[in-house]
Design a protein around this motif. Sequence first.
Motif, short mmCIF file in Angstrom:
data_model
loop_
_atom_site.label_atom_id
_atom_site.label_comp_id
_atom_site.label_asym_id
_atom_site.label_seq_id
_atom_site.Cartn_x
_atom_site.Cartn_y
_atom_site.Cartn_z
N SER A 160 43.65 -5.37 44.46
CA SER A 160 43.08 -6.61 44.99
C SER A 160 44.06 -7.77 44.80
O SER A 160 44.67 -7.91 43.74
CB SER A 160 41.77 -6.93 44.28
N SER A 161 44.21 -8.59 45.84
CA SER A 161 45.09 -9.75 45.72
C SER A 161 44.58 -10.88 46.60
O SER A 161 43.90 -10.67 47.60
CB SER A 161 46.53 -9.39 46.14
N ASN A 162 44.87 -12.10 46.19
CA ASN A 162 44.55 -13.28 46.99
C ASN A 162 45.48 -14.41 46.59
O ASN A 162 46.17 -14.33 45.57
CB ASN A 162 43.07 -13.69 46.81
N GLY A 163 45.50 -15.45 47.40
CA GLY A 163 46.40 -16.55 47.12
C GLY A 163 45.97 -17.82 47.82
O GLY A 163 45.19 -17.79 48.77
N ALA A 164 46.50 -18.93 47.33
CA ALA A 164 46.21 -20.24 47.91
C ALA A 164 47.25 -21.22 47.42
O ALA A 164 47.93 -21.00 46.41
CB ALA A 164 44.81 -20.71 47.53
N GLU A 180 34.04 -23.48 41.04
CA GLU A 180 34.40 -23.01 42.37
C GLU A 180 33.15 -22.94 43.23
O GLU A 180 32.07 -22.57 42.77
CB GLU A 180 35.14 -21.66 42.30
N ARG A 184 51.99 -22.76 45.18
CA ARG A 184 51.44 -21.55 45.79
C ARG A 184 51.11 -20.57 44.67
O ARG A 184 51.97 -20.20 43.87
CB ARG A 184 52.44 -20.92 46.76
N ASP A 230 49.62 -16.84 43.83
CA ASP A 230 49.26 -15.51 44.30
C ASP A 230 48.83 -14.67 43.11
O ASP A 230 49.57 -14.56 42.11
CB ASP A 230 50.44 -14.85 45.02
N TYR A 231 47.65 -14.07 43.23
CA TYR A 231 47.00 -13.38 42.11
C TYR A 231 46.71 -11.94 42.51
O TYR A 231 46.10 -11.69 43.55
CB TYR A 231 45.70 -14.12 41.77
N THR A 232 47.21 -11.00 41.71
CA THR A 232 47.02 -9.57 42.01
C THR A 232 46.45 -8.86 40.79
O THR A 232 46.99 -8.99 39.68
CB THR A 232 48.35 -8.91 42.41
N GLU A 233 45.38 -8.11 41.02
CA GLU A 233 44.80 -7.27 39.98
C GLU A 233 44.48 -5.91 40.61
O GLU A 233 43.61 -5.81 41.47
CB GLU A 233 43.53 -7.88 39.40
#
Length: 257
Positions: free
Chosen positions: A67-71, A105, A59, A61-64
């Motif tokens: 803004s954040s998203n994950g997969a 991507e 898993r 999870d990326y936060t800047e």
Amino acid sequence: MRLYKLSVLLLVLSLSVGCRSTKTLTSGAEIDKSMTAKQIIRENSKQDVRFKTLQAKVRVDYTEGNSSNGATVNLRIEKDKVIWMSAPLGLARLMITQDSVRFYEKLNNQYFDGDFSLLTKILGTDINFEKIQNILLAEPIFNLKDDTYVMVPNEESYVLQPKDQRALFELFFLINPGFFKLDSQQLFQPSEKRMLQIDYKKYQEVSKQIFPENIRIIALEKNNEIIIDLDFKAITLNGEVRFPFSIPSGYKEIELE
């Protein structure tokens, strides 16, 4: 150097048959003040993991900023040769080898096909396949036996730093007193106001070896911060693995320079 370049490359960083025996490890051990830096380094090197291939669900999870998203991605490693990640439905795919970093991507129909030179420029130190693999396996990004280290007083971890810190950056390695894996490794560039900190929050035992269960990567450039959390599940070792990778035709190359 634009922060966008750093964020893309850090995101690249964060992306079965075989024995499987997993449990979360805890350590209530206390610091042994009689141990020397050499003894700690020797104990740490004994914990280097040994396998031919690895598969896991991770898993990410990326936060800047706000803004954040994950997969959840599939991770496959052929030790010392290939690191491969694939997002669900093949929407994004990454492959790192000894001499290349390749990524595409499908949401924006774009790809990156290059080497480690930009990472080296951004972080101010030589970045290569081995260092990326070591980050994922919770092993030091620099061989601790190649330098002379000294202990820094600390109540929770053994803290090692080079006896003579490097001119361009400062290094610190925090080692767990219970099972001698890394609690954290930290690289500071004060003149550039940059920091890279890799924290190993949890570990798990797989086939009598110790692998990370949770990694947090924190990158700071001036007042901008990026956080990547990696949670490893269902690790299996030494099964047969494939690394399918082909950049689709018509995709636009990501320009990072």
